[in-house]
Design an enzyme around this catalytic site. Structure first.
Site, PDB file in Angstrom:
ATOM      1  N   HIS A  67      38.506   0.425 -30.151  1.00  0.00           N
ATOM      2  CA  HIS A  67      38.574   0.034 -28.730  1.00  0.00           C
ATOM      3  C   HIS A  67      39.730  -1.128 -28.655  1.00  0.00           C
ATOM      4  CE1 HIS A  67      37.218  -2.000 -25.130  1.00  0.00           C
ATOM      5  NE2 HIS A  67      37.283  -3.298 -25.967  1.00  0.00           N
ATOM      6  N   ASP A  96      68.242   3.526 -11.122  1.00  0.00           N
ATOM      7  CA  ASP A  96      67.371   3.736 -12.185  1.00  0.00           C
ATOM      8  C   ASP A  96      67.294   2.777 -12.981  1.00  0.00           C
ATOM      9  OD1 ASP A  96      65.865   5.594 -14.101  1.00  0.00           O
ATOM     10  OD2 ASP A  96      66.191   7.033 -12.611  1.00  0.00           O
ATOM     11  N   TRP A 132      40.873  -5.076 -34.807  1.00  0.00           N
ATOM     12  CA  TRP A 132      42.403  -4.755 -34.089  1.00  0.00           C
ATOM     13  C   TRP A 132      43.426  -5.756 -34.707  1.00  0.00           C
ATOM     14  CZ3 TRP A 132      45.957  -7.335 -30.947  1.00  0.00           C
ATOM     15  CH2 TRP A 132      45.458  -8.563 -30.626  1.00  0.00           C
ATOM     16  N   SER A 160      58.926   2.402 -29.571  1.00  0.00           N
ATOM     17  CA  SER A 160      58.852   2.629 -28.283  1.00  0.00           C
ATOM     18  C   SER A 160      58.700   1.278 -27.283  1.00  0.00           C
ATOM     19  CB  SER A 160      57.330   3.338 -27.895  1.00  0.00           C
ATOM     20  OG  SER A 160      57.046   3.264 -26.405  1.00  0.00           O
ATOM     21  N   SER A 161      57.963   0.638 -27.604  1.00  0.00           N
ATOM     22  CA  SER A 161      57.970  -0.991 -26.988  1.00  0.00           C
ATOM     23  C   SER A 161      59.264  -1.641 -27.215  1.00  0.00           C
ATOM     24  CB  SER A 161      57.070  -2.002 -27.445  1.00  0.00           C
ATOM     25  OG  SER A 161      55.642  -1.609 -27.345  1.00  0.00           O
ATOM     26  N   HIS A 244      50.040 -13.955 -30.857  1.00  0.00           N
ATOM     27  CA  HIS A 244      49.890 -14.655 -29.740  1.00  0.00           C
ATOM     28  C   HIS A 244      51.006 -14.425 -28.665  1.00  0.00           C
ATOM     29  CE1 HIS A 244      48.382 -17.809 -27.258  1.00  0.00           C
ATOM     30  NE2 HIS A 244      49.459 -18.045 -26.929  1.00  0.00           N
ATOM     31  N   GLU A 246      52.048 -11.829 -28.078  1.00  0.00           N
ATOM     32  CA  GLU A 246      51.352 -10.549 -27.645  1.00  0.00           C
ATOM     33  C   GLU A 246      50.367 -10.755 -26.577  1.00  0.00           C
ATOM     34  OE1 GLU A 246      52.102  -7.029 -28.078  1.00  0.00           O
ATOM     35  OE2 GLU A 246      50.055  -6.471 -26.990  1.00  0.00           O
ATOM     36  N   TYR A 248      50.648 -12.954 -24.172  1.00  0.00           N
ATOM     37  CA  TYR A 248      51.232 -13.272 -23.252  1.00  0.00           C
ATOM     38  C   TYR A 248      52.423 -12.109 -22.755  1.00  0.00           C
ATOM     39  CZ  TYR A 248      49.695 -17.804 -23.250  1.00  0.00           C
ATOM     40  OH  TYR A 248      48.793 -18.741 -23.098  1.00  0.00           O
ATOM     41  N   SER A 259      51.747 -12.538  -7.976  1.00  0.00           N
ATOM     42  CA  SER A 259      52.915 -13.481  -7.272  1.00  0.00           C
ATOM     43  C   SER A 259      53.579 -12.692  -5.960  1.00  0.00           C
ATOM     44  CB  SER A 259      53.636 -14.059  -8.093  1.00  0.00           C
ATOM     45  OG  SER A 259      53.532 -14.833  -9.276  1.00  0.00           O
ATOM     46  N   HIS A 293      46.318 -21.312 -33.787  1.00  0.00           N
ATOM     47  CA  HIS A 293      45.070 -21.633 -33.271  1.00  0.00           C
ATOM     48  C   HIS A 293      44.188 -20.495 -33.470  1.00  0.00           C
ATOM     49  CE1 HIS A 293      46.616 -19.951 -29.084  1.00  0.00           C
ATOM     50  NE2 HIS A 293      46.234 -19.180 -29.701  1.00  0.00           N
ATOM     51  N   HIS A 294      44.858 -19.233 -33.766  1.00  0.00           N
ATOM     52  CA  HIS A 294      43.577 -18.194 -34.238  1.00  0.00           C
ATOM     53  C   HIS A 294      43.247 -18.455 -35.760  1.00  0.00           C
ATOM     54  CE1 HIS A 294      44.540 -15.974 -30.534  1.00  0.00           C
ATOM     55  NE2 HIS A 294      45.495 -16.337 -30.761  1.00  0.00           N
ATOM     56  N   THR A 319      50.647 -23.033 -17.165  1.00  0.00           N
ATOM     57  CA  THR A 319      49.552 -22.280 -16.677  1.00  0.00           C
ATOM     58  C   THR A 319      49.000 -22.764 -15.394  1.00  0.00           C
ATOM     59  OG1 THR A 319      49.135 -21.570 -18.996  1.00  0.00           O
ATOM     60  CG2 THR A 319      47.611 -20.608 -17.257  1.00  0.00           C
ATOM     61  N   LYS A 322      51.129 -22.421 -12.434  1.00  0.00           N
ATOM     62  CA  LYS A 322      51.219 -21.182 -11.630  1.00  0.00           C
ATOM     63  C   LYS A 322      49.715 -21.004 -10.700  1.00  0.00           C
ATOM     64  CE  LYS A 322      53.673 -18.200 -14.594  1.00  0.00           C
ATOM     65  NZ  LYS A 322      54.475 -17.454 -13.468  1.00  0.00           N
ATOM     66  N   ARG A 441      30.736 -12.168 -33.534  1.00  0.00           N
ATOM     67  CA  ARG A 441      31.455 -11.131 -33.114  1.00  0.00           C
ATOM     68  C   ARG A 441      31.626  -9.871 -34.242  1.00  0.00           C
ATOM     69  NH1 ARG A 441      37.754 -12.343 -32.557  1.00  0.00           N
ATOM     70  NH2 ARG A 441      38.052 -10.401 -31.885  1.00  0.00           N
TER      71      ARG A 441
HETATM   72  C1  HEM Z   1      45.354 -21.585 -21.348  1.00  0.00           C
HETATM   73  C2  HEM Z   1      45.683 -20.376 -22.035  1.00  0.00           C
HETATM   74  C3  HEM Z   1      45.002 -20.008 -23.410  1.00  0.00           C
HETATM   75  C4  HEM Z   1      44.379 -20.824 -24.486  1.00  0.00           C
HETATM   76  C5  HEM Z   1      44.582 -22.142 -24.601  1.00  0.00           C
HETATM   77  C6  HEM Z   1      43.844 -19.780 -25.427  1.00  0.00           C
HETATM   78  C7  HEM Z   1      43.386 -20.005 -26.559  1.00  0.00           C
HETATM   79  C8  HEM Z   1      42.862 -19.394 -27.571  1.00  0.00           C
HETATM   80  C9  HEM Z   1      42.223 -19.588 -28.790  1.00  0.00           C
HETATM   81  C10 HEM Z   1      42.300 -21.267 -29.469  1.00  0.00           C
HETATM   82  C11 HEM Z   1      42.040 -18.607 -29.364  1.00  0.00           C
HETATM   83  C12 HEM Z   1      41.351 -18.559 -30.774  1.00  0.00           C
HETATM   84  C13 HEM Z   1      40.054 -18.598 -30.774  1.00  0.00           C
HETATM   85  C14 HEM Z   1      39.247 -18.101 -32.104  1.00  0.00           C
HETATM   86  O1  HEM Z   1      39.481 -17.351 -32.660  1.00  0.00           O
HETATM   87  O2  HEM Z   1      38.345 -19.084 -32.449  1.00  0.00           O
HETATM   88  C15 HEM Z   1      42.106 -17.379 -28.562  1.00  0.00           C
HETATM   89  C16 HEM Z   1      41.786 -16.226 -28.712  1.00  0.00           C
HETATM   90  C17 HEM Z   1      42.153 -14.813 -28.041  1.00  0.00           C
HETATM   91  N1  HEM Z   1      42.848 -15.037 -26.924  1.00  0.00           N
HETATM   92 FE1  HEM Z   1      43.532 -16.688 -25.755  1.00  0.00          FE
HETATM   93  N2  HEM Z   1      44.148 -18.639 -25.281  1.00  0.00           N
HETATM   94  C18 HEM Z   1      44.794 -18.648 -23.592  1.00  0.00           C
HETATM   95  C19 HEM Z   1      45.328 -17.497 -22.990  1.00  0.00           C
HETATM   96  C20 HEM Z   1      45.145 -15.928 -23.308  1.00  0.00           C
HETATM   97  C21 HEM Z   1      45.535 -14.863 -22.658  1.00  0.00           C
HETATM   98  C22 HEM Z   1      46.494 -15.319 -21.205  1.00  0.00           C
HETATM   99  C23 HEM Z   1      45.282 -13.917 -23.313  1.00  0.00           C
HETATM  100  C24 HEM Z   1      45.628 -12.605 -22.940  1.00  0.00           C
HETATM  101  C25 HEM Z   1      45.861 -11.981 -22.053  1.00  0.00           C
HETATM  102  C26 HEM Z   1      44.715 -14.281 -24.501  1.00  0.00           C
HETATM  103  C27 HEM Z   1      44.018 -13.532 -25.373  1.00  0.00           C
HETATM  104  C28 HEM Z   1      43.372 -13.732 -26.505  1.00  0.00           C
HETATM  105  C29 HEM Z   1      42.693 -12.912 -27.241  1.00  0.00           C
HETATM  106  C30 HEM Z   1      42.830 -11.395 -27.429  1.00  0.00           C
HETATM  107  C31 HEM Z   1      42.150 -13.495 -28.359  1.00  0.00           C
HETATM  108  C32 HEM Z   1      41.254 -13.206 -29.642  1.00  0.00           C
HETATM  109  C33 HEM Z   1      41.998 -12.609 -30.749  1.00  0.00           C
HETATM  110  C34 HEM Z   1      40.782 -12.187 -31.725  1.00  0.00           C
HETATM  111  O3  HEM Z   1      40.692 -12.949 -32.361  1.00  0.00           O
HETATM  112  O4  HEM Z   1      40.586 -10.721 -31.650  1.00  0.00           O
HETATM  113  N3  HEM Z   1      44.191 -15.667 -24.446  1.00  0.00           N
HETATM  114  N4  HEM Z   1      42.663 -17.855 -27.391  1.00  0.00           N
HETATM  115 CU   LIG Z   2      46.568 -17.135 -29.205  1.00  0.00          CU
END
Ligand code: HEM
Ligand SMILES: [Cu+2]
Lengths: 516, 304
Positions: A67, A96, A132, A160-161, A244, A246, A248, A259, A293-294, A319, A322, A441
């Protein structure tokens, strides 16, 4: 280049036309959205109530993994590349994309890559089941044999990307019509320029990390094995250095879409255009400095936790700029609420909720509690579903009349919006609570304590799924029998794409348009 | 649509089968590798088939681009697009190497010191001591002769400046550095439209590239046969061979690209001072490969 498209299947197979390629990207992404959606509904069906009822735990893990992979690499990213293909050349007055044949190559790699990835479901030992984020050693020492195909699928979709991104950068930097200065470019173009840069910077790092996995699995290296002097934590660092930025990559083009739409329906120019450009650039730069931070719970030294916590929180500033600008654009505007605008307003509100839960997660000591719980799942679904997916949906409603020359049905569009809006909040809002209460999870069974929240989530998810089937119907109906669209389409629309007929001619500009 | 146009109209190439075939070839190549690595008998053949189609289609594609250019179809704008394309491609390559250099730094400055100290070392890894190049792996510290992840017997570390003349990596560095100059001299000659000198300097560069690869092969043979240093010799072997190996693969590519340019120049009379992007792209790639080597020489060889 007077002539139009070739006939039959060869038009699509051999095309060098950015509109054809854009359409193929969008339809491919739509198909992957449904495939990933089916995986998600299997997950939610199993979690409808505690206990193991529908699938084996190992298959459950394959579903969570597939998924995530399909949605990220198959649905969201190709959809944005499809939008870029359609819109960037039109917005900057180019004939183009800069490198049209390579453009078609970038697309055609994807069906092959995802066929390869999906085929792992039928292989011995099953599909990848390590999430994933494919942390080693789950994805190396303990992986099913299909991991090799997963690795190669990632390799070619990465190629590709990278090619797609190179094309977009070359187009934007090199193909603008005379007078289209950088600071006159629509924000969608700006956000894609910066996204493309991020892609070229981090996709090779992803290729590097899967290559190390491949070597560990088949050639006896010990990158991620402490017994040979390697380190599984190294995997996480490299992965998140890609991962990370990614996230963004999946949200910056969404900022560009919103916008474009909000000023149209607020009938006011975008507030703070240049601050939007600088905010996007700062987000991109900061996104390289926050990856750990992950990994707050992995055992980093205190100074590491501290630095990554502060840097992560700093991202909230651009952010916030914006969000402020979007809201201010709407302030005192003469607003109407057509479907694209509804999706965009929902984007602003719900993405902000996702940003706030991100800030909560960024607090390292608090993250020790939240990490790997449903709270994280709630966070990233709030930024990805009403963030990335809603913006893509809004973009489709907004530009579809320009693409096919016909309008969608407004009542059906609004119905789609409300179903999706209710469905997604019902699905993901309860996850905040089950997560804070401690539900981990990626598990197929759980403590009955969390039963109510999960039942709500599951009901919401099927509602959301149904809403997307309606979306498919609306799009097809518009293409087949929609009312004819005008060239301007929207009363408040601005920009080069609205100066050409609807549908846009096969070759939009044969000589550069004048921009002033 | 290929006919009549000038700088003020746009050129968009006709439909083309090349991209689809390329995508298929990429798929077949990796699918073949995947089945091969999983022990399926037909794997190597699928891989070979994919690779051959890939080579053929690349040849056709590049020929077509060259042909279009010589037919005067490429306007200044398209040429700039090719320049951007090559530049960003090289940037992506830089990031690929960055992942491997990053792994090396992380292992050396964080992982191994952590494994070799405190409770990690005493309770988990049998008193493992951090050392670089890593000869005794944690596995060996725990299991001694029973260990599976065994370190090398010898390594490629710096013999001290006095021993450099008998040290292969030093000669490799010399060869590659000189080749960066010769390719530059070739460029200068071309700018003056001195094709004869251009061909000579380019020929020397290609020869130096081949020389480098030859020395590199020597080094690998020495490592495998005399030093017991292999890909699976713990993390030192892994980082050493992956970094130098990927670099070697890039030198191979670069040499091949320069060779093609040499053949185009000598056999077909291509290139003059204002139309030489193919050569320039190859030479940028060559400089890039050279810079990566300097990084390798410093971080993989000297600082060990
Ligand atoms: C203010 C902006 C953001 C902050 C401060 C933030 C912060 C965080 C933090 C600290 C985690 C880790 C949490 C953990 O695993 O304990 C996390 C996970 C995640 N964030 Fe964000 N995030 C932000 C914006 C975004 C955006 C814009 C996206 C995607 C469009 C995003 C997608 C994700 C994803 C996919 C994960 C989980 C990854 C995984 O463990 O599978 N985040 N975020
Ligand atoms: Cu992140």
């Amino acid at each position: 280049m007077a002539h139009g498209p070739a006939h039959g299947l060869s038009r699509w197979l051999y095309t060098t036309n950015h509109k054809d390629i854009g359409s193929m990207y969008l339809w491919f992404s739509f198909a992957m959205f449904f495939l990933g959606g089916i995986f998600a509904l299997i997950i939610r069906a199993e979690l409808f109530e505690p206990g193991l009822q529908i699938v084996e735990p190992n298959f459950f893990n394959q579903m969570t993994t597939m998924h995530g992979l399909v949605m990220v690499f198959g649905a969201v990213m190709p959809a944005f590349v499809g939008l870029a293909n359609w819109m960037v050349p039109m917005m900057i007055g180019a004939p183009d994309m800069a490198l049209p044949r390579m453009n078609n190559l970038s697309f055609w790699i994807l069906p092959f890559a995802f066929a390869l990835l999906a085929s792992t479901l039928f292989m011995q030992g099953g599909a990848p089941n390590f999430g994933w984020t494919f942390y080693a050693p789950l994805s190396t020492t303990y992986a099913p044999p299909s991991v090799t195909f997963f690795i190669f699928a990632v390799h070619i979709m990465g190629a590709s990307s990278i090619m797609g991104a190179i094309n977009i950068i070359a187009t934007i930097l090199n193909m603008r019509a005379p007078g289209m200065t950088l600071m006159k470019m629509p924000l969608f173009v700006w956000t894609w320029l910066i996204t493309a840069y991020l892609l070229i910077a981090v996709m090779p790092v992803l290729a590097g990390v899967v290559t190390m996995m491949l070597m560990d699995i088949h050639f006896g290296t010990s990158f991620f094995n402490a017994a040979g002097g390697g380190d599984p934590v190294l995997f996480q660092h490299i992965f998140w250095f890609f991962g990370h930025p990614e996230v963004y990559i999946m949200i910056l083009p969404a900022f560009g879409v919103v916008s474009a739409i909000i000023p149209t329906f607020a009938r006011k120019p975008l507030f703070g255009y240049s601050s939007m450009v600088y905010a996007t650039a700062s987000i991109a730069i900061l996104s390289f400095m926050v990856w750990a931070h992950h990994m707050f719970t992995v055992g980093m030294p205190f100074i590491g936790e501290w630095v990554f916590m502060i840097a992560t929180m700093a991202i909230a500033v651009p952010t916030g700029v914006k969000v402020f600008n979007w809201v201010t654009t709407m302030y005192k505007g003469s607003m109407t609420f057509e479907t694209p605008m509804l999706f965009s307003i929902a984007f602003v509100i719900l993405f902000t909720i996702g940003g706030f839960s991100g800030l909560m997660l960024a607090i390292a000591p608090a993250d020790f509690q939240y990490h790997d719980t449903y709270f994280v799942v709630a966070h990233f679904h709030y930024v990805l579903v009403p963030g990335a997916i809603f913006s893509i949906t809004a973009a489709v409603y907004y530009w579809l009349p320009k693409w096919c020359g016909r309008m969608y049905d407004e009542t059906l569009g609004k119905t789609h919006f409300w179903l999706a809006f209710i469905g997604l909040n019902l699905t993901f809002f309860p996850m905040h609570f089950s997560g804070l209460a401690g539900m981990p999870r990626r598990i197929p069974d759980y403590n009955p304590l969390f039963a109510n929240w999960n039942m709500m989530s599951s009901i919401g998810s099927f509602l959301f799924g149904a809403a997307q089937v309606l979306f498919l119907y609306i799009v097809i109906r518009a293409i087949v029998s929609g009312r004819k669209a005008t060239d301007r389409v929207w009363e408040g629309s601005h920009g080069l794409e609205w100066t050409v007929p609807s549908p846009a001619p096969y070759h939009t500009f044969t000589t550069p348009p004048k921009v002033d | 649509m290929a006919h009549h146009h000038d700088a003020s109209t746009y050129y968009v190439p006709e439909q083309s089968k090349l991209p689809l075939i390329t995508a298929f070839a990429m798929f077949l190549t990796v699918f073949g590798l995947g089945t091969w690595f999983n022990g399926v008998d037909s794997g190597p053949f699928l891989f070979a088939a994919g690779f051959m189609i890939m080579a053929g289609v690349m040849f056709a594609w590049f020929s077509q681009v060259i042909h279009e250019n010589r037919a005067g179809l490429n306007n200044a704008q398209l040429k700039r697009s090719y320049v951007w394309g090559m530049g960003w491609f090289i940037f992506s390559e830089v990031m690929f190497f960055a992942a491997f250099f990053g792994a090396l730094f992380y292992i050396r400055s964080i992982s191994l010191p952590a494994l070799g100290s405190g409770n990690n070392s005493e309770l988990l890894w049998g008193g493992f001591q951090n050392d670089w190049p890593l000869m005794t792996t944690p596995d060996m510290a725990v299991k001694g002769g029973e260990a599976v992840h065994v370190g090398p017997e010898g390594n490629m570390s710096n013999p001290g400046i006095a021993g450099w003349l008998g040290w292969l990596p030093f000669w490799n560095t010399t060869v590659l550095l000189i080749s960066s100059f010769t390719v530059h001299f070739a460029h200068t000659a071309l700018k003056k439209d001195n094709k004869k000198l251009f061909n000579i300097w380019l020929g020397i560069t290609v020869a130096l590239g081949i020389g480098f690869l030859f020395l590199q092969a020597e080094e690998y043979i020495h490592a495998y046969q005399d030093l017991g240093l292999t890909l699976s010799s713990g993390i030192y072997g892994a980082t050493f061979f992956m970094l130098t190996g990927f670099h070697g693969a890039h030198v191979t590519m670069g040499t091949f690209m320069l060779l093609v340019m040499l053949l185009r120049s000598t056999l077909k009379g291509h290139f003059n001072h204002h139309d030489c992007f193919g050569f320039e792209a190859a030479s940028w790639y060559w400089h890039f490969v050279d810079v990566v080597w300097l990084g390798l020489f410093i971080f993989v060889y000297i600082m060990s």
